[in-house]
Structures are given as structure tokens and as C-alpha cells.
Motif scaffolding. Structure first.
Motif, short mmCIF file in Angstrom:
data_model
loop_
_atom_site.label_atom_id
_atom_site.label_comp_id
_atom_site.label_asym_id
_atom_site.label_seq_id
_atom_site.Cartn_x
_atom_site.Cartn_y
_atom_site.Cartn_z
N TYR A 267 60.76 68.15 69.55
CA TYR A 267 59.56 68.29 68.72
C TYR A 267 59.18 69.77 68.66
O TYR A 267 59.04 70.43 69.69
CB TYR A 267 58.42 67.45 69.30
N THR A 268 58.97 70.25 67.41
CA THR A 268 58.86 71.70 67.25
C THR A 268 57.52 72.26 67.73
O THR A 268 57.34 73.47 67.78
CB THR A 268 59.08 72.10 65.78
N ASN A 269 56.58 71.39 68.07
CA ASN A 269 55.29 71.92 68.53
C ASN A 269 55.32 72.44 69.95
O ASN A 269 54.48 73.24 70.34
CB ASN A 269 54.21 70.84 68.42
N PHE A 270 56.27 71.95 70.76
CA PHE A 270 56.22 72.34 72.17
C PHE A 270 56.65 73.78 72.38
O PHE A 270 57.67 74.23 71.86
CB PHE A 270 57.09 71.40 73.02
N GLN A 271 55.83 74.48 73.16
CA GLN A 271 56.10 75.88 73.49
C GLN A 271 56.47 75.95 74.96
O GLN A 271 55.97 75.16 75.76
CB GLN A 271 54.84 76.73 73.25
N PHE A 272 57.28 76.93 75.28
CA PHE A 272 57.70 77.03 76.68
C PHE A 272 57.25 78.31 77.35
O PHE A 272 57.57 78.57 78.49
CB PHE A 272 59.22 76.81 76.76
N GLN A 273 56.52 79.11 76.59
CA GLN A 273 55.91 80.32 77.14
C GLN A 273 54.40 80.16 77.04
O GLN A 273 53.93 79.52 76.11
CB GLN A 273 56.33 81.56 76.33
N PRO A 274 53.66 80.77 77.95
CA PRO A 274 52.20 80.67 77.84
C PRO A 274 51.75 81.21 76.49
O PRO A 274 52.24 82.24 76.04
CB PRO A 274 51.67 81.56 78.97
N PRO A 275 50.82 80.53 75.83
CA PRO A 275 50.37 80.98 74.51
C PRO A 275 49.41 82.16 74.64
O PRO A 275 48.91 82.44 75.73
CB PRO A 275 49.62 79.76 73.97
N GLY A 276 49.17 82.82 73.51
CA GLY A 276 48.15 83.88 73.50
C GLY A 276 46.77 83.27 73.65
O GLY A 276 46.60 82.06 73.58
N ARG A 277 45.78 84.14 73.83
CA ARG A 277 44.42 83.62 73.99
C ARG A 277 43.94 82.92 72.72
O ARG A 277 43.22 81.95 72.76
CB ARG A 277 43.46 84.76 74.36
N HIS A 278 44.34 83.47 71.58
CA HIS A 278 43.98 82.84 70.31
C HIS A 278 45.24 82.32 69.64
O HIS A 278 46.30 82.92 69.75
CB HIS A 278 43.31 83.85 69.38
N ARG A 279 45.08 81.21 68.93
CA ARG A 279 46.24 80.63 68.28
C ARG A 279 46.07 80.60 66.77
O ARG A 279 45.13 80.01 66.26
CB ARG A 279 46.48 79.23 68.79
N VAL A 280 46.99 81.26 66.10
CA VAL A 280 46.96 81.28 64.65
C VAL A 280 48.13 80.45 64.14
O VAL A 280 49.26 80.60 64.60
CB VAL A 280 47.09 82.72 64.11
#
Ligand SMILES: Cc1cc2nc3c(=O)[nH]c(=O)nc-3n(C[C@H](O)[C@H](O)[C@H](O)COP(=O)(O)O)c2cc1C
Ligand code: SF4
Ligand code: FES
Lengths: 570, 167
Positions: B66-79
Motif C-alpha cells: 500500500y503506497t501510503n505507508f512510509q518507512f522514515q519519520p515524516p516531517g512536522r508538517h505534511r503536504v
């Protein structure tokens, strides 16, 4: 002891009377995805704050989508005298003025109104239902959309809600319910247009104490938002449809399958399920019958193919959303190995009205084998974009010119892209095609889920085709190679064409790849995945050849810069 | 470091336990974790495997699909930017270009300072008001390159994106 149907209905009617004929104004604000995208949250905050400042007493409700998304945020003010004005494109500043002038002084702001509903207010503001986008509509599944508070089961109950379920459980056998649905001629609104009554008969014939009704709200089709729109606007109409489907087929549980992240539709569906449980409309012995049924929401990750019915089951089971081989069919071995029936949100949302008014009534709307209405999502280069429900049989030209209001800024329409990315492209010169499953597929497009994307003369058909194939390539699940590599090949070729870097043989190459995909793919994604190319070439061959042979893009679009994510397969 | 790993594991476990639906699966657990942490760290994948009785390979298999899963911590804001066909027709490409230029990245991922992460979405569901982007889960329709610049500047200056960027 849960309340009886009569008690629920009474309470609903009381609530409704209090809202519409009470002593306080009722302010409804559209906060579906379309409203939120236009800034509705700030409008709600502004209205509530101003009412507070000025000590205005009014009921404020967040509702779903009335349809004219182009005019969002919409604020709908009804006064105790029965007058009702819908305001368009409301900003926080305008919201303040609405409170001051309309709520406090009883002076509607005629200039900012989209229309009135009911009472004409001395004709100073036209009727909303005379608006070109609203006039041709016939609302069955959308009848409550934007009108009732989706978070209040009593408002649904006040408007015929759960009357069909009560009728079915007290007066009809499951066979009779299925017969009514078969008589209605209802066909699936999820894409394949399969007769719903027939599908339900398959499930009814399966002998198992545990069976499932699965509701498909994956709605990955870009350009389609009506399934989410129904869940956000009137989730109880879906829930009632699902319970009816369960009763008609002997199913025990329903799952509503939604892509995570769409918080509006998800939260409102959960809330509605919980309210239905509280009133005993879901659970054991519904309305005192011996029928028991429950529902829950199942979330999926981002995957377009998860909307394919067998991939959907894999996804609910928590696996990769890759389609299964058929047979066995879902009605034999489905979710968790149990017989299952998959329907689209719209398909099921029609069912309560069909049971209430009879299959013949529904069959009398529409034309030929496309009975009832089409629920459309209009987007792209149109004056009036949004959600509309019209009788089948209307021509696409009427849809574009009347409901869509044509292309803005005096531009000409070039093409319509219908039925999602696997659908097709139709040329503007050929729009005398009826909204009809069979007529549209004959023309090389599909009605599918009802998404209609309009593009003006400024759009390049090759560029749009490339964008569609980029989507299909990105979303191929990768299970079978004709689709996985075929999509990648098609995309490479189309990117070459857009860069003016192709050879005339590229057209033949695409045709060969497309035929392999059609013949050798496991699911509709690969089987239909050549449609965007074949339909575009069918209507706009010349424009492709200009790119290929003369290396010119007549609209000056190509080679544009395009940014799309690449799919890395792990 | 260990305590951080422990805290991630703990938060993941709480998210897994707090799910609403009766049907708990590898996917439902992963979605719950992603909602809580914004990504799937190895510790969380282990928790999902443990709770669902699956192998760690099964869990990564689902997460990578599923393409939504990220494996690195996200930035503080998400665009999120929509590259779906309607938004394409309505001119989202210059908006995406503008966003990437301002963030100084080329494609999905987080900015160097970890302030913003960018994702492409195939359809944000508000096509009628395209082009659409979303900032910290707030949808913004009818967005222009200028509107996008305005919103990103607000983020950079630490102004919460309460106001909408709609025209
Ligand atoms: C790749 C692919 C994606 C699909 N996506 C959806 C979807 O998002 N929603 C939907 O209702 N049907 C979708 N379908 C169609 C379903 O497989 C199925 O036919 C439909 O949900 C049945 O419901 P209906 O009989 O009410 O139309 C998709 C099919 C394919 C091949
Ligand atoms: S046709 Fe495409 S999407 Fe369907 S199973 Fe094959 S690879 Fe997956
Ligand atoms: S295509 Fe962009 S929001 Fe749907």
C-alpha cells in the motif's frame, strides 16, 4: 428494550418539526470534502463565533453535499417562517454578514444567494431548483444529501428513514425483497453494471450460516466522489440498504470498505452505525423480528486495485490487495472463506426507496436496460462542477451543457473522460450519447462510477492519456505480467510521444501491448487498462499523428513538465 | 536510543490495541500505527507481527504494497498534492512544481530540516474544486501556485494552517 419503529419515527418527525418549524433559525453548512476543500471549516467557526458575540440563538448543523460543489462553501439558512436561502461561496467575512443581516434582522442577502428552497421571498431570489444545475435532477439516492444532518439518525427517520426496512421485516419474505430488486432492473453502479437482483440470488442460494455483505467505497477513481459523498451526506440510506441486502440474502454481517484518510466519510459512517445500534436497528432481533445483523467499517490503504471485488476481500482480510482467481466466485467462497456479496455504495443506497415504492416504480425511470438514475460527479473544465442525480437516458450533451453549464470563459469543450481511469475518452462532437450503460460502452466509454471529467480545447489529448496511463501504471498491483509490464510499456511510449521523441511504429506497438493486456490480464485493471489509449486514438487520431509525425502539439501543452510519483516494487 | 525504540514500540502497541473495528488484521494494525506515528518503524512492524500472529515478512509484505505507508519519520508538517486526472486538467502541475521548488525537494519525501514532508496522492476526493492539495489533513481546493506558496510560507513561519488557501 429498544424503541419500536413507530417510536423512532415519531421522535424523528418531532425533531424535524422542531428544526424546520420551530422558534429558532436553522443554519446548515456543507462540510463534505468539497465544502472543506473550499474552506467550510473556517466558515463554521466564523458563524458560531459571530452568533456568540451577538447572542443569536439558532441551530447550527454540519451537513453533507447538496451537489453544487462549485458554489461551496454553502450556507443554508432556514427561518421559523419557513423561508430558506442557500448562500454560495461563503467566506468567513460573508458568514459574519449573514448572521448580522439574515439571522439578526431577517434581511436575506440576495446578492450572495444561490437560490431559495420553497417559499419565493417575493421573487427577489430565484428558486434553487430552477438553477440550471439543479433543474434536470431527479433525486432518489441523493434525496437527503445536504438536507439532513448525517450525524442525526432521527432526521433520517423523519424522512422515510428505515421505513423500507420495517416494511421488509414485517411484511415481506427475503424472496419478495429480492424479487422487488430484480423487478426494479437495478444494475450495479460500481462499474460492471451487473444486475443486482441476480447477484443477490447467488448469495441467497449459498448454504452457510455466516455470509457477508461487502460495501465497496474504495472509490479510487479520480474524478469520482459520489460514494464518499453519500456516506458523508446520508450514511443511513446506505446502512438501511445494507441491512435490506442482508435480510434478502440471509447474510449476517456487513462491512463498509473505505480508504483510510478520508476522515469525513469514515467518521460519519461509524457514527451512523453506532446510532443504529443504539436504537436496535443493527444488532439482534431488528424491529422485533428474528433477523440479526451487524456492520462495521473496514479501512484499506492506498491501492486502486483494492476496489476490485476479490482484491477488496484480500484487503479486508488484511493482506495485499491482489485480485483472486475466479472461480470460485465470492458468492461461493468469499471473505474469510464465507459466501459474500459485493456492491457499490450507490447501488445499495437506492434499495430502501425501491422497497418502499416498488421495483416497478424504479424501472419506470430511465430507459431500456438502464433503469433509475445516474449519480454523476462533474469535474474539470465546467462552469458548474459537483454531484448530480439525473434520470438515465439524458444525453451527455445535456449533462455537459445544462447541468455542467458548459465550459467557462467562452472556451469550447474538447472531450469528456468518463468512468474513471479505466473508462474512456469521448469527443465533444459526439456527445449525443445517452446516459445508458449499454449505449456508453458501445461508444467506447463506460458510465462506470459516474465520474465525468471535462476538458476544454486547451487540453492536449495525448498529455491527458499519458496522465491516465501514469495512474494505471502506478496502480497496477503487479500480480500478473501483462498488466504490470504492459502498463509500463504504454507509459514509456506515451512519454516518448509527449517529448516528440517517438517513431510512427509506436502506435502499432501500443496496439500490440494493449491487446496482450486485454487478453492476458487477471482482473479488470489490466483488461480495461488499454481503454484510455484506444478511446483517445479512436476520437483523436489526428492529434496523436501530429505528435508522432510532425512533432507538434497543437495545443502547445507538450512537452510539458509533469511530476508523478514512480512506483518502486518491493 | 533504546528508550526511544521502547517508546515507539509502546505507542505502536497502544495504537494496535485501541482499534475500533472488531476485525483486526495486519493491515488494520499497520494503519492504526501509521495514524499514531506517521510511519512504520521496525519496532512497530514487530509489534504488528506479534499481535496478529504473523511473520515479520508478512507484515513488511503488506506494508510495502500500500503506497501510503512510509518507512522514515515524516516531517512536522505534511503536504499532499493531488496528481489525479481532474487536478491535472485543472492545472495542478505548476502547483506541484512550485511546492517542490519551495521545499527544495524533487518528488516525495521530507525536507532536509525535517519540517515538511511531501506526498503525491492520486485523488484527494474533492475533484469538483480541483486542483486540490492538503496540508496537515486540511484540504485546500482551487489552489494556485501563488496560493501554495502562501501556505508553505505560513508553515515555515510557524503559523498553523487554520485558514484555508482557497481562492
Ligand atoms: C481495478 C478495479 C477497481 C475497481 N474499483 C472499484 C471501486 O472503487 N468501487 C466500486 O464500487 N467498484 C469498483 N470496481 C468494481 C468492483 O469489482 C465490483 O464490480 C463492484 O464493486 C460491484 O458492485 P456493483 O455490482 O454494485 O456495481 C473496480 C473494479 C476493478 C477491476
Ligand atoms: S490485471 Fe493488473 S491489477 Fe489486475 S491482477 Fe493483474 S497486475 Fe494486478
Ligand atoms: S483528481 Fe484531484 S482531488 Fe480528485
Amino acid at each position: 428494550m429498544p424503541p419500536s419503529f413507530e417510536e423512532i419515527r415519531e421522535q424523528g418527525i418531532d425533531r424535524w418539526r422542531g428544526l424546520t418549524q420551530g422558534t429558532r433559525p436553522w443554519v446548515r453548512i456543507g462540510t463534505a470534502l468539497c465544502g472543506k476543500a473550499a474552506g467550510a471549516d473556517a466558515v463554521v467557526a466564523s458563524i458560531v463565533e459571530r452568533m456568540d458575540q451577538k447572542h443569536v440563538s439558532a441551530m447550527v448543523s454540519e451537513v453533507g453535499c447538496l451537489g453544487p460543489c462549485f458554489a461551496e462553501p454553502l450556507v443554508d439558512v432556514s427561518m421559523p417562517d419557513g423561508s430558506r436561502v442557500v448562500y454560495r461561496n461563503v467566506t468567513p467575512e460573508l458568514a459574519t454578514r449573514i448572521v448580522d443581516s439574515h439571522l439578526l434582522e431577517g434581511q436575506p442577502l440576495a446578492d450572495a444567494a444561490l437560490g431559495v428552497i420553497g417559499n419565493q421571498l417575493n421573487g427577489s431570489i430565484p428558486s434553487l431548483w430552477d438553477h440550471p444545475m439543479m433543474k434536470p435532477q431527479r433525486r432518489i439516492a441523493l434525496r437527503n444529501a445536504g438536507q439532513v444532518d448525517p450525524m442525526d439518525i432521527h432526521q433520517y427517520a423523519a424522512n422515510d428513514g428505515y421505513a423500507a426496512l420495517h416494511k421488509a421485516l414485517t411484511e415481506m419474505t427475503p424472496d419478495e425483497v429480492r424479487q422487488e430488486v430484480s423487478d426494479s432492473g437495478l444494475r450495479g453502479r460500481g462499474g460492471a453494471a451487473f444486475p443486482t437482483g441476480t447477484k443477490w440470488n447467488f448469495l441467497a442460494g449459498a448454504n452457510d450460516p455466516v455470509k457477508y455483505i461487502l460495501v465497496n467505497c474504495e472509490e479510487g477513481d479520480p474524478g469520482a466522489f459520489n460514494d464518499k459523498g453519500i456516506l458523508e451526506s446520508d450514511p443511513h440510506s446506505l446502512i438501511e440498504g445494507v441491512i435490506l441486502a442482508g435480510y434478502a440474502t440471509g447474510a449476517t454481517k456487513g462491512y463498509v470498505f473505505i480508504r483510510h484518510g478520508h476522515d469525513g466519510p469514515i467518521d460519519r459512517t461509524w457514527r451512523a452505525i453506532e446510532q443504529a445500534r443504539q436504537l436496535g436497528i443493527l444488532g439482534r432481533n431488528i424491529f422485533g423480528s428474528n433477523f440479526c445483523f451487524d456492520m462495521e467499517v473496514s479501512l484499506t490503504g492506498d491501492s486502486y486495485v483494492a476496489g476490485e471485488e476479490t482484491a477488496l476481500m484480500e484487503s479486508i482480510e488484511g493482506k495485499r490487495a491482489m485480485p483472486r482467481f475466479r472461480p470460485p466466485f465470492p458468492a461461493q467462497i468469499g471473505l474469510f472463506g464465507k459466501p459474500s456479496n459485493i456492491n457499490n455504495v450507490k447501488t445499495l443506497a437506492y434499495v430502501p426507496q425501491i422497497i418502499l415504492n416498488g421495483g416497478r416504480w424504479f424501472a419506470g425511470i430511465g430507459q431500456d436496460r438502464s433503469t433509475g438514475t445516474a449519480i454523476l460527479c462533474l469535474s474539470g473544465d465546467l462552469t458548474y462542477s459537483g454531484m448530480a442525480e439525473v434520470p438515465m437516458g439524458m444525453t451527455l450533451r445535456q449533462v455537459v451543457d445544462e447541468i455542467g453549464g458548459g465550459v467557462p470563459n467562452g472556451k469550447a469543450l474538447k472531450l469528456l473522460q468518463t468512468g474513471g481511469p479505466l473508462g474512456g475518452v469521448l469527443s465533444a462532437v459526439d456527445l449525443d450519447i445517452a446516459l445508458d450503460f449499454d449505449a456508453m460502452s458501445k461508444a467506447g466509454a463506460i458510465l462506470g462510477s459516474g465520474g465525468l471529467i471535462a476538458a476544454s480545447e486547451d487540453a492536449c489529448v495525448v498529455d491527458l492519456t499519458r496522465a491516465l496511463i501514469a495512474f494505471c501504471q502506478y496502480e497496477s498491483c503487479g500480480k500478473c505480467f501483462p498488466c504490470r509490464t504492459g502498463m509500463t510499456h504504454l507509459l514509456e511510449v506515451l512519454e516518448r510521444i509527449c517529448r516528440m521523441d517517438s517513431t510512427p511504429e509506436d502506435m502499432t506497438l501500443m496496439g500490440r501491448v494493449g491487446r496482450s493486456m486485454q487478453a492476458g490480464s487477471l482482473c479488470g485493471h489490466g483488461q480495461l487498462g488499454f481503454n484510455p489509449v484506444s478511446s483517445a486514438v479512436r476520437y483523436f487520431r489526428e492529434e496523436f499523428e501530429q505528435h508522432l509525425n510532425d512533432k507538434v502539439c497543437p495545443t502547445g501543452t507538450c512537452p510539458g513538465s509533469w511530476h508523478s510519483p514512480t512506483r518502486v516494487r518491493r | 536510543m533504546t528508550s526511544n525504540a521502547e517508546s515507539l514500540r509502546n505507542r505502536a502497541f497502544q495504537a494496535i490495541r485501541g482499534q475500533k473495528p472488531e476485525t483486526v488484521t495486519v493491515l488494520s494494525c499497520l494503519l492504526a500505527v501509521e495514524d499514531e506515528l506517521g510511519y512504520i518503524p521496525p519496532e512497530a512492524a514487530e509489534e504488528v507481527a506479534r499481535v496478529t500472529g504473523s511473520t515479520i515478512n508478512d507484515v513488511w509484505g503488506v506494508a510495502s504494497f500500500y503506497t501510503n505507508f512510509q518507512f522514515q519519520p515524516p516531517g512536522r508538517h505534511r503536504v499532499e498534492v493531488c496528481w489525479g486526472p481532474t487536478c491535472h486538467v485543472k492545472g495542478v502541475m505548476p502547483v506541484i512544481r512550485q511546492v517542490m521548488d519551495i521545499l527544495g525537494i524533487d518528488g516525495e519525501g521530507a525536507t532536509e530540516d525535517g519540517n515538511v514532508s511531501l506526498r503525491f496522492n492520486t485523488c484527494l476526493g474533492a475533484c469538483a474544486n480541483g486542483p486540490v492539495i492538503s496540508v496537515d489533513h486540511h484540504l485546500m481546493g482551487r489552489i494556485t501556485p501563488d496560493g501554495a506558496r502562501h501556505v508553505l510560507e505560513e508553515i515555515r513561519n510557524g503559523i498553523p494552517s487554520e485558514d484555508d488557501g482557497a481562492s
